[in-house]
Design a protein around this motif. Sequence first.
Motif, mmCIF file in Angstrom:
data_model
loop_
_atom_site.group_PDB
_atom_site.id
_atom_site.type_symbol
_atom_site.label_atom_id
_atom_site.label_comp_id
_atom_site.label_asym_id
_atom_site.label_seq_id
_atom_site.Cartn_x
_atom_site.Cartn_y
_atom_site.Cartn_z
ATOM 1 N N ASP A 24 0.685 -1.154 -0.156
ATOM 2 C CA ASP A 24 -0.186 0.018 -0.041
ATOM 3 C C ASP A 24 0.857 1.417 -0.155
ATOM 4 O O ASP A 24 0.559 2.000 -0.666
ATOM 5 C CB ASP A 24 -0.907 0.125 1.183
ATOM 6 C CG ASP A 24 -2.071 -1.261 1.285
ATOM 7 O OD1 ASP A 24 -2.634 -1.194 0.171
ATOM 8 O OD2 ASP A 24 -2.196 -1.664 2.014
ATOM 9 N N TYR A 25 1.835 1.186 0.893
ATOM 10 C CA TYR A 25 2.580 2.576 1.145
ATOM 11 C C TYR A 25 4.189 2.302 1.191
ATOM 12 O O TYR A 25 4.586 1.085 1.567
ATOM 13 C CB TYR A 25 2.068 3.412 2.353
ATOM 14 C CG TYR A 25 0.762 3.765 2.567
ATOM 15 C CD1 TYR A 25 0.539 4.832 1.815
ATOM 16 C CD2 TYR A 25 -0.227 3.148 3.179
ATOM 17 C CE1 TYR A 25 -0.678 5.327 2.014
ATOM 18 C CE2 TYR A 25 -1.376 3.572 2.983
ATOM 19 C CZ TYR A 25 -1.857 4.734 2.558
ATOM 20 O OH TYR A 25 -3.085 5.119 2.573
ATOM 21 N N PRO A 46 0.237 9.761 -3.021
ATOM 22 C CA PRO A 46 -1.020 9.095 -2.262
ATOM 23 C C PRO A 46 -1.955 9.470 -2.626
ATOM 24 O O PRO A 46 -2.509 10.841 -2.729
ATOM 25 C CB PRO A 46 -0.563 9.520 -0.734
ATOM 26 C CG PRO A 46 0.990 9.549 -0.810
ATOM 27 C CD PRO A 46 1.598 10.058 -2.074
ATOM 28 N N GLN A 53 1.871 3.548 -2.908
ATOM 29 C CA GLN A 53 1.824 5.016 -2.697
ATOM 30 C C GLN A 53 3.206 5.462 -2.030
ATOM 31 O O GLN A 53 3.455 4.894 -0.941
ATOM 32 C CB GLN A 53 0.598 5.714 -1.943
ATOM 33 C CG GLN A 53 -0.621 5.325 -2.617
ATOM 34 C CD GLN A 53 -1.798 5.614 -1.815
ATOM 35 O OE1 GLN A 53 -2.060 6.725 -1.341
ATOM 36 N NE2 GLN A 53 -2.585 4.762 -1.584
ATOM 37 N N ILE A 55 5.373 7.548 0.183
ATOM 38 C CA ILE A 55 5.395 8.673 1.336
ATOM 39 C C ILE A 55 7.011 9.106 1.185
ATOM 40 O O ILE A 55 7.689 8.288 2.081
ATOM 41 C CB ILE A 55 5.203 8.349 2.987
ATOM 42 C CG1 ILE A 55 3.542 7.554 2.771
ATOM 43 C CG2 ILE A 55 5.182 9.273 3.777
ATOM 44 C CD1 ILE A 55 2.388 8.385 2.976
ATOM 45 N N ALA A 152 5.844 6.150 7.228
ATOM 46 C CA ALA A 152 4.902 5.889 6.233
ATOM 47 C C ALA A 152 3.564 5.363 6.975
ATOM 48 O O ALA A 152 2.348 5.841 6.592
ATOM 49 C CB ALA A 152 5.393 4.957 5.075
ATOM 50 N N THR A 153 3.830 4.420 7.697
ATOM 51 C CA THR A 153 2.664 3.556 8.262
ATOM 52 C C THR A 153 2.021 4.795 9.215
ATOM 53 O O THR A 153 0.688 4.854 9.035
ATOM 54 C CB THR A 153 2.969 2.404 9.115
ATOM 55 O OG1 THR A 153 3.752 1.689 8.401
ATOM 56 C CG2 THR A 153 1.820 1.810 9.678
ATOM 57 N N SER A 156 0.494 7.522 7.006
ATOM 58 C CA SER A 156 -0.764 7.063 6.112
ATOM 59 C C SER A 156 -2.159 6.877 7.288
ATOM 60 O O SER A 156 -3.022 7.288 6.341
ATOM 61 C CB SER A 156 -0.496 5.812 5.504
ATOM 62 O OG SER A 156 -0.216 4.650 6.349
ATOM 63 N N GLN A 160 -4.034 10.483 5.762
ATOM 64 C CA GLN A 160 -5.196 10.107 4.716
ATOM 65 C C GLN A 160 -6.438 10.010 5.167
ATOM 66 O O GLN A 160 -6.763 9.379 6.020
ATOM 67 C CB GLN A 160 -4.528 8.712 4.068
ATOM 68 C CG GLN A 160 -3.193 8.692 3.697
ATOM 69 C CD GLN A 160 -2.813 9.687 2.518
ATOM 70 O OE1 GLN A 160 -3.660 9.913 1.376
ATOM 71 N NE2 GLN A 160 -1.612 10.324 2.554
ATOM 72 N N LYS A 162 -10.055 8.767 5.272
ATOM 73 C CA LYS A 162 -10.520 7.200 5.311
ATOM 74 C C LYS A 162 -12.044 7.301 5.275
ATOM 75 O O LYS A 162 -12.594 8.028 6.221
ATOM 76 C CB LYS A 162 -10.128 6.601 6.665
ATOM 77 C CG LYS A 162 -8.729 6.710 6.909
ATOM 78 C CD LYS A 162 -7.932 5.501 6.047
ATOM 79 C CE LYS A 162 -6.376 5.454 6.523
ATOM 80 N NZ LYS A 162 -5.562 5.706 5.402
#
Length: 171
Positions: A24-25, A46, A53, A55, A152-153, A156, A160, A162
């Motif tokens: 995902d990231y 992203p 994506q 980051i 990044a985790t 995100s 982001q 949701k």
Amino acid sequence: MLWHGTISGSFEDLEPLIKQWDVDYIGMDSEPEVQLVGNFAQSRIPGKIKKGQVILCDEVILKGQDYRRVERKVQNKMVPMFSVHHSFHLDAVRDRIKRGLYHFPDIPYRPDDSENFIFQLLTNERGNNGRWTKSTGSADHYHHAAGFAEAATIISLCEQPKKLIFGMLDL
């Protein structure tokens, strides 16, 4: 963690891995190849694509913040990235290790091998000034790579938008 390693060549080498591992990231350091990394990140912004994506991170000293959204000019284009406090992402890695939340695929720990993945995660030290320092004569690339993955985790999840879907059952 499902895989770790070094990719030589170009960022196109990442495409099969993104598909294979359903990524995902991707947390990436913008240094030292700002132009190359910036161009890759522009193709994987992203929210504009679903998988892989990027980051993009820049390790800096921030007062009172763990990270901050910024834009940086790369080849006359503005590239979104995050300034990440120099200890925030490395602290997150060490915290995850101490809480037993990192699960490594059959990677042996070799305390005599400074290129060993686990060695690099465990040998850096945080000084009294709050800065991380690598052990003399050893690399810390994997600690930083794991740190940018942690950043990044977290980013995100926090940055982001949701969609939340709720269901209700009345019996």
